[in-house]
Design a protein around this motif. Structure first.
Motif, mmCIF file in Angstrom:
data_model
loop_
_atom_site.group_PDB
_atom_site.id
_atom_site.type_symbol
_atom_site.label_atom_id
_atom_site.label_comp_id
_atom_site.label_asym_id
_atom_site.label_seq_id
_atom_site.Cartn_x
_atom_site.Cartn_y
_atom_site.Cartn_z
ATOM 1 N N SER A 5 0.819 -1.215 0.000
ATOM 2 C CA SER A 5 0.000 0.000 0.000
ATOM 3 C C SER A 5 0.854 1.267 0.000
ATOM 4 O O SER A 5 0.335 2.361 -0.180
ATOM 5 C CB SER A 5 -0.932 -0.005 1.214
ATOM 6 N N GLU A 6 2.168 1.134 0.197
ATOM 7 C CA GLU A 6 2.964 2.362 0.255
ATOM 8 C C GLU A 6 3.814 2.593 -0.996
ATOM 9 O O GLU A 6 4.649 3.491 -1.010
ATOM 10 C CB GLU A 6 3.831 2.372 1.530
ATOM 11 N N ILE A 7 3.593 1.793 -2.055
ATOM 12 C CA ILE A 7 4.342 2.041 -3.293
ATOM 13 C C ILE A 7 3.422 2.703 -4.310
ATOM 14 O O ILE A 7 2.201 2.711 -4.151
ATOM 15 C CB ILE A 7 4.956 0.740 -3.856
ATOM 16 N N SER A 8 4.002 3.256 -5.370
ATOM 17 C CA SER A 8 3.200 4.024 -6.330
ATOM 18 C C SER A 8 2.393 3.101 -7.233
ATOM 19 O O SER A 8 2.639 1.895 -7.296
ATOM 20 C CB SER A 8 4.125 4.886 -7.183
ATOM 21 N N GLY A 9 1.447 3.692 -7.959
ATOM 22 C CA GLY A 9 0.584 2.913 -8.839
ATOM 23 C C GLY A 9 1.360 2.136 -9.891
ATOM 24 O O GLY A 9 1.061 0.978 -10.168
ATOM 25 N N GLY A 10 2.377 2.782 -10.466
ATOM 26 C CA GLY A 10 3.177 2.117 -11.491
ATOM 27 C C GLY A 10 3.963 0.955 -10.910
ATOM 28 O O GLY A 10 4.050 -0.124 -11.505
ATOM 29 N N GLU A 11 4.520 1.187 -9.718
ATOM 30 C CA GLU A 11 5.279 0.120 -9.053
ATOM 31 C C GLU A 11 4.355 -1.048 -8.715
ATOM 32 O O GLU A 11 4.700 -2.210 -8.898
ATOM 33 C CB GLU A 11 5.925 0.656 -7.763
ATOM 34 N N ARG A 31 3.661 -3.167 -11.613
ATOM 35 C CA ARG A 31 4.801 -4.037 -11.923
ATOM 36 C C ARG A 31 4.856 -5.216 -10.956
ATOM 37 O O ARG A 31 5.189 -6.337 -11.340
ATOM 38 C CB ARG A 31 6.119 -3.243 -11.842
ATOM 39 N N VAL A 32 4.487 -4.964 -9.705
ATOM 40 C CA VAL A 32 4.462 -6.055 -8.720
ATOM 41 C C VAL A 32 3.410 -7.090 -9.111
ATOM 42 O O VAL A 32 3.641 -8.305 -9.027
ATOM 43 C CB VAL A 32 4.169 -5.507 -7.304
ATOM 44 N N ILE A 33 2.257 -6.597 -9.580
ATOM 45 C CA ILE A 33 1.192 -7.527 -9.965
ATOM 46 C C ILE A 33 1.632 -8.349 -11.179
ATOM 47 O O ILE A 33 1.348 -9.547 -11.292
ATOM 48 C CB ILE A 33 -0.120 -6.756 -10.254
ATOM 49 N N ILE A 34 2.382 -7.697 -12.078
ATOM 50 C CA ILE A 34 2.914 -8.450 -13.223
ATOM 51 C C ILE A 34 3.927 -9.485 -12.734
ATOM 52 O O ILE A 34 3.972 -10.617 -13.226
ATOM 53 C CB ILE A 34 3.509 -7.488 -14.275
ATOM 54 N N ALA A 35 4.714 -9.119 -11.728
ATOM 55 C CA ALA A 35 5.656 -10.093 -11.148
ATOM 56 C C ALA A 35 4.893 -11.283 -10.572
ATOM 57 O O ALA A 35 5.312 -12.436 -10.732
ATOM 58 C CB ALA A 35 6.496 -9.434 -10.054
ATOM 59 N N ARG A 36 3.777 -11.001 -9.910
ATOM 60 C CA ARG A 36 2.986 -12.108 -9.367
ATOM 61 C C ARG A 36 2.496 -13.020 -10.497
ATOM 62 O O ARG A 36 2.530 -14.239 -10.394
ATOM 63 C CB ARG A 36 1.785 -11.565 -8.592
ATOM 64 N N ALA A 37 2.042 -12.368 -11.596
ATOM 65 C CA ALA A 37 1.579 -13.154 -12.745
ATOM 66 C C ALA A 37 2.719 -14.008 -13.304
ATOM 67 O O ALA A 37 2.524 -15.166 -13.661
ATOM 68 C CB ALA A 37 1.014 -12.224 -13.819
ATOM 69 N N LEU A 38 3.942 -13.429 -13.347
ATOM 70 C CA LEU A 38 5.093 -14.206 -13.830
ATOM 71 C C LEU A 38 5.385 -15.374 -12.898
ATOM 72 O O LEU A 38 5.712 -16.479 -13.351
ATOM 73 C CB LEU A 38 6.334 -13.314 -13.932
ATOM 74 N N ALA A 39 5.264 -15.130 -11.593
ATOM 75 C CA ALA A 39 5.541 -16.187 -10.624
ATOM 76 C C ALA A 39 4.567 -17.349 -10.783
ATOM 77 O O ALA A 39 4.852 -18.470 -10.387
ATOM 78 C CB ALA A 39 5.460 -15.635 -9.198
ATOM 79 N N GLN A 40 3.412 -17.066 -11.395
ATOM 80 C CA GLN A 40 2.439 -18.130 -11.634
ATOM 81 C C GLN A 40 2.957 -19.093 -12.687
ATOM 82 O O GLN A 40 2.405 -20.180 -12.854
ATOM 83 C CB GLN A 40 1.106 -17.513 -12.090
ATOM 84 N N ASP A 41 3.997 -18.667 -13.418
ATOM 85 C CA ASP A 41 4.678 -19.537 -14.364
ATOM 86 C C ASP A 41 3.721 -20.099 -15.404
ATOM 87 O O ASP A 41 3.630 -21.315 -15.612
ATOM 88 C CB ASP A 41 5.361 -20.689 -13.586
ATOM 89 N N THR A 42 2.976 -19.205 -16.047
ATOM 90 C CA THR A 42 1.990 -19.630 -17.037
ATOM 91 C C THR A 42 2.475 -19.289 -18.432
ATOM 92 O O THR A 42 3.378 -18.468 -18.601
ATOM 93 C CB THR A 42 0.662 -18.891 -16.819
ATOM 94 N N ALA A 43 1.868 -19.922 -19.424
ATOM 95 C CA ALA A 43 2.232 -19.628 -20.812
ATOM 96 C C ALA A 43 1.545 -18.358 -21.296
ATOM 97 O O ALA A 43 2.010 -17.705 -22.215
ATOM 98 C CB ALA A 43 1.859 -20.804 -21.706
ATOM 99 N N VAL A 44 0.439 -18.015 -20.634
ATOM 100 C CA VAL A 44 -0.366 -16.890 -21.113
ATOM 101 C C VAL A 44 -0.596 -15.897 -19.985
ATOM 102 O O VAL A 44 -0.807 -16.287 -18.836
ATOM 103 C CB VAL A 44 -1.747 -17.369 -21.633
ATOM 104 N N MET A 45 -0.516 -14.609 -20.318
ATOM 105 C CA MET A 45 -0.859 -13.577 -19.357
ATOM 106 C C MET A 45 -2.000 -12.748 -19.938
ATOM 107 O O MET A 45 -1.910 -12.250 -21.055
ATOM 108 C CB MET A 45 0.362 -12.699 -19.080
ATOM 109 N N LEU A 46 -3.089 -12.642 -19.171
ATOM 110 C CA LEU A 46 -4.204 -11.810 -19.608
ATOM 111 C C LEU A 46 -4.152 -10.512 -18.825
ATOM 112 O O LEU A 46 -3.949 -10.522 -17.615
ATOM 113 C CB LEU A 46 -5.540 -12.511 -19.318
ATOM 114 N N LEU A 47 -4.318 -9.396 -19.516
ATOM 115 C CA LEU A 47 -4.248 -8.114 -18.824
ATOM 116 C C LEU A 47 -5.483 -7.290 -19.145
ATOM 117 O O LEU A 47 -5.901 -7.205 -20.301
ATOM 118 C CB LEU A 47 -2.986 -7.350 -19.235
ATOM 119 N N ASP A 48 -6.087 -6.715 -18.125
ATOM 120 C CA ASP A 48 -7.292 -5.917 -18.336
ATOM 121 C C ASP A 48 -6.954 -4.442 -18.147
ATOM 122 O O ASP A 48 -6.856 -3.965 -17.024
ATOM 123 C CB ASP A 48 -8.383 -6.351 -17.355
#
Lengths: 272, 350
Positions: A143-149, A152-169
């Motif tokens: 909660s204390e990092i900026s929106g852009g950061e 990027r963290v949420i994208i890192a979480r998606a990467l950690a899911q180790d999937t072939a596909v990433m869906l972004l809304d």
């Protein structure tokens, strides 16, 4: 089943209704591995509904959505979470989780009920954070990092899911221009380097045209046009779908189309 | 606080919390209106444990003291501990599930349901005991369970149970039942005091029977809730997100609501409405140890038990020989804590 082979995601005659309102009509899509797809279209055209059907956040009919050649209707949330990762528009967390905690949540589909994260999970999370340039934030509270950061963290979480596909809304619609470009470049580089397939709903047509390999233009629940940005971003399509008079130039550096809107349709509001 | 780096630390801390709990329970045994010395109390406790009977040598202590410790104080202390643990662990589970740090175990209106059940029993003059359990408690339990089922079904749309609908239905049903209780009190002035006393919450009528029922419910219920701690973490970042992380959100939610409601129904029907425990305990744990449910839930249970035992000990010792309802004590300590939280948050924002 020839129709769906070698496509990580394929949509076959998908229709969707909210009550009586038809949102999607007979959508057909084949997503190729390692490409970046942008889904564009006006508000209410059904692009987010399409994405939510693919991620099974809405439950599609049987034999409409295929993930790795398997009917999504028959897959459990856990199965799907190992194949598709989702990055939402924005993430607000009421509680104090650290960035590492959030990224480790991406390992959830691989951990058994009474298990907990292993050293290997931690290493995968570390790799994901380094790839998204969020490693230095690892002990910060989400909660204390900026929106852009945060995105990027949420994208890192998606990467950690180790999937072939990433869906972004609409992953960048709440960010300023600098962070928009940063996130788009990040997703782009991931599709180049890791054979990741990204499918992203996009609001900004110029950003979409700039970074996508393919665009899917949706209007009133129908795919109006799909193809390369050059094929989709045309004067005619913009006029038809957005009722927009436009002038299209090519970006002198990338050669991708760039839209300059000239004037809205000449509808004058009489207001006295 | 990254969970896996601190797992060992949490284990030691939790063991320490359990030690504190045992200590405070023993201490509470030695305190009370009857003037029994600490040494005698300990000897009485020891004499009740089969293998240790011989060392205790309690022959010189009056039988009545033995009765006071073993059938008055001890069941009461165990009951307080179980209720404190149950309310707190459900409070933390609800806060995660409803994504709302202000959610408490009574958010689904269960307390009002139990109060209405108890009020009806009191007004009807049913005060007896069936199978070792008070009829009032049984009515309260029925009221609590019926309320939970009503709220759940009101909120349900098809196979989904939207969280917001659950809260709204809980508030609406809760208000309806509270006004029912008020009406019952208004038309039965002679029973007013009993109803009010019941609602204020007390464990003074504790018996080993109640402990025997509450113990498995709270322990098994807590184990189930703990098994879903990781799911709750993901759910507290949003239900769609949790689903995309592989969690069957609707199934988990149904299970958690059912288990939590049962724990709360059992707690509230034996003790009345004990406020604030389920709200402030998880909160304070979160302030100190972070928001990971795998930490918050077990520590909430332990600290909730400690807090309840301490409050009840205060409730029965502050102005002897009369007793303050324990629900009043918990709230009196809870409200200032809330103000402190508010103050702290204000500082953070500024």
């Amino acid at each position: 089943m020839n129709i769906v082979s070698k496509h990580p995601v394929a949509v076959h005659d998908l229709s969707w209704k909210y009550g009586e309102r038809i949102i999607l009509r007979n959508i057909n899509l084949k997503i190729e591995r390692g490409r970046f797809y942008g889904i564009i279209g006006p508000n209410g055209s059904g692009k987010t509904t399409l994405l939510r059907n693919i991620s099974k956040s809405l439950v599609p009919a049987a034999k409409a959505v295929y993930i790795d050649d398997l009917d999504a209707a028959g897959l459990s949330s856990r199965d799907i979470a190992k194949k598709l990762a989702v990055v939402p528009q924005s993430t607000n967390v009421e509680f104090d989780f650290t960035v590492t905690d959030i990224v480790l949540m991406g390992r959830n589909p691989y951990i058994r009920r009474f298990g907990s994260e292993s050293r290997a999970d931690m290493e995968i999370a570390e790799k994901a954070m380094k790839a998204t340039n969020t490693w230095h934030l690892k002990d910060k509270c989400i909660s204390e990092i900026s929106g852009g950061e945060r995105q990027r963290v949420i994208i890192a979480r998606a990467l950690a899911q180790d999937t072939a596909v990433m869906l972004l809304d609409e992953p960048v619609s709440q960010l300023d221009i600098h962070h928009q470009i940063e996130i788009m470049e990040l997703i782009c580089s991931l599709t180049r380097g890791r054979a990741l397939t990204a499918v992203s709903v996009m609001h900004d047509l110029n950003l979409a045209a700039q970074y996508s390999d393919f665009l899917i233009l949706i209007s009133e629940g129908i795919i109006v046009c799909q193809g390369t940005p050059q094929q989709v971003i045309t004067k005619e399509n913009l006029k038809n779908v957005y009722h927009l008079d436009s002038f299209i130039v090519n970006n002198p550096v990338t050669g991708k189309p760039y839209i300059m809107h000239v004037e809205k349709l000449k509808k004058h509001v009489v207001y006295k | 606080m990254v969970f896996i780096h601190k797992k060992k630390l949490y284990k030691y801390l939790f063991a320490a919390a359990l030690l504190v709990l045992v200590f405070i329970m023993l201490l509470s045994c030695t305190l009370g209106a009857a003037n029994i010395s600490i040494i005698d109390s300990l000897r009485i406790i020891l004499s009740g444990i089969p293998l240790l009977r011989n060392i205790a040598g309690d022959e010189t202590i009056p039988r009545s003291y033995h009765t006071i410790v073993w059938t008055v104080r001890m069941p009461r202390i165990f009951l307080s501990a179980l209720i404190g643990a149950g309310l707190s662990i459900v409070g933390s589970a609800f806060q995660g599930m409803f994504r709302n740090p202000m959610a408490d175990p009574y958010i689904l209106g269960i307390s009002s349901g139990a109060s209405a059940g108890a009020a009806i029993a009191i007004v009807l003059g049913l005060g007896g005991v069936i199978g070792g359990l008070g009829i009032i408690a049984l009515f309260a339990f029925a009221g609590a369970v019926l309320t939970a089922l009503t709220v759940y079904n009101l909120a349900r749309t098809g196979s989904r149970v939207p969280t917001l609908s659950l809260i709204l239905a809980g508030v609406a049903v809760g208000f309806f039942l509270s006004s029912l209780v008020s009406m019952l009190m208004f038309f039965n002035r002679d029973k007013l005091e009993r109803i009010v006393m019941w609602i204020m919450g007390s464990v003074s009528a504790a018996s080993w029977n109640q402990v025997g029922i509450l113990f498995p419910v709270v322990i098994i219920g807590s184990v189930i809730l703990l098994a879903f701690a990781r799911d709750l973490n993901a759910m507290s970042t949003g239900e769609d997100t949790a689903k995309s992380l592989g969690i069957e959100v609707e199934k988990v939610k149904k299970l958690l609501v059912a288990v939590s409601s049962l724990i709360i129904a059992c707690c509230v029907s034996t003790s009345g409405v004990i406020g604030f425990v389920g709200l402030i305990v998880p909160h304070s744990i979160r302030l100190v140890l972070g928001s990971d449910q795998r930490v918050v839930m077990p520590f909430s249970a332990a600290v909730g038990a400690i807090f309840m035992v301490a409050c009840d000990t205060l409730a029965r010792n502050l102005i002897p020989p009369s007793e303050i309802p324990v629900g009043v004590v918990t709230s009196m300590l809870g409200a200032p804590f809330f103000i402190y939280l508010l103050y702290r948050n204000k500082k953070k924002v500024a």
